[in-house]
Design an enzyme around this catalytic site. Structure first.
Site, mmCIF file in Angstrom:
data_model
loop_
_atom_site.group_PDB
_atom_site.id
_atom_site.type_symbol
_atom_site.label_atom_id
_atom_site.label_comp_id
_atom_site.label_asym_id
_atom_site.label_seq_id
_atom_site.Cartn_x
_atom_site.Cartn_y
_atom_site.Cartn_z
ATOM 1 N N LYS A 106 0.852 -1.195 0.000
ATOM 2 C CA LYS A 106 0.000 0.000 0.000
ATOM 3 C C LYS A 106 0.887 1.245 0.000
ATOM 4 O O LYS A 106 1.804 1.357 0.819
ATOM 5 C CB LYS A 106 -0.861 -0.032 1.271
ATOM 6 C CG LYS A 106 -2.256 0.508 1.117
ATOM 7 C CD LYS A 106 -3.019 0.190 2.400
ATOM 8 C CE LYS A 106 -4.380 0.831 2.411
ATOM 9 N NZ LYS A 106 -5.007 0.720 3.725
HETATM 10 O O1 G3P Z 1 -7.350 1.584 5.766
HETATM 11 C C1 G3P Z 1 -7.793 2.733 5.132
HETATM 12 C C2 G3P Z 1 -9.146 3.245 5.582
HETATM 13 O O2 G3P Z 1 -10.103 2.242 5.462
HETATM 14 C C3 G3P Z 1 -9.159 3.979 6.882
HETATM 15 O O3 G3P Z 1 -10.450 4.253 7.360
HETATM 16 O O4 G3P Z 1 -12.003 4.977 9.156
HETATM 17 O O5 G3P Z 1 -9.563 5.530 9.346
HETATM 18 O O6 G3P Z 1 -11.006 6.681 7.674
HETATM 19 P P1 G3P Z 1 -10.766 5.424 8.433
#
Ligand code: G3P
Length: 223
Positions: A92
């Site tokens: 990633k």
């Molecule tokens: O892993 C990336 C993403 O899904 C993060 O989500 O909830 O931290 O915005 P969030």
């Protein structure tokens, strides 16, 4: 649409994998740091390597592991190290200038890249052109700033179709079950969500009530 867990927690993966519907997992530095902190463990390369290898075995599908380097050369080196941990690892990378350069190089080596922190259709287009295998638009964080995460996903899915780009779209930063329904309707290839959202997908009060009534009626006549 495939369903991924957005977690670095092995117990969560173990539990959901038993449902038979889990296709992969995504992690990020925040999720990995949280996991090691919760266990009171210092994060070392060996610890990370063994954690990610276990995660891959439990998931039995692609597992995104994010680099923490910010400069292309270092991203490539870190990406190669991560990819060497297990054949299911997807590297990633952040959607920055350095990230695009690293994506081009790692993809040319046959390493699958998931371009993350995508907040615009043009960032998605650039990431796809750099050879990314996966694009991760962040629905929840777009909604958080009163923009429309669903609209962002719709544009990216449409561009992928119209331009015939060989890339899979991961609806990320999912915050609630409605995001999952929306992502499926919009044609996302994958939705990655936290454990709590995964559990909430299954829950419905009428299912619980219906099952309770069936059992009560059955109990009245069973020998
Ligand atoms: O892993 C990336 C993403 O899904 C993060 O989500 O909830 O931290 O915005 P969030």
């Amino acid at each position: 649409m495939e369903l991924y867990l957005d977690t670095a927690n092995l117990e969560e993966i173990r539990e959901i994998a038993l449902w038979g519907v889990l296709s992969g997992a995504t992690t990020n530095p925040t999720l990995v740091a949280k996991e090691f902190a919760a266990r009171g463990e210092r994060l070392t390369w060996d610890g990370l390597r063994s954690h990610l290898a276990t995660l891959c075995e439990l998931v039995g599908g692609p597992v995104s592991a994010e680099v923490t380097a910010l400069e292309a050369e270092a991203m490539v080196a870190e990406g190669r190290r991560l990819a060497a941990i297990h054949p299911q690892i997807v590297v990633k990378l952040p959607t920055t200038e350095e990230g695009l350069r690293a994506c081009k190089r790692l993809s040319a080596e046959g390493i699958k890249v998931n371009m993350t922190l995508i907040f615009s259709a043009n960032q998605a287009l650039l990431a796809a052109r750099a050879g990314a295998a996966y694009l991760s638009p962040f629905l929840g964080r777009v909604d958080d700033i009163s923009w429309d995460g669903g609209e962002l996903l719709r544009e990216i899915v449409e561009i992928r179709e119209v331009q015939d780009l060989p890339v899979r779209v991961i609806a990320a930063s999912i915050r609630h079950p409605r995001h999952v329904t929306e992502a499926a309707l919009l044609g996302a290839d994958i939705a990655t969500m936290p454990y709590g959202v995964f559990k909430a997908l299954l829950k419905h009060p009428l299912t619980d009530l219906g099952l309770k009534r069936f059992m009560e009626d059955w109990d009245k006549v069973k020998p």
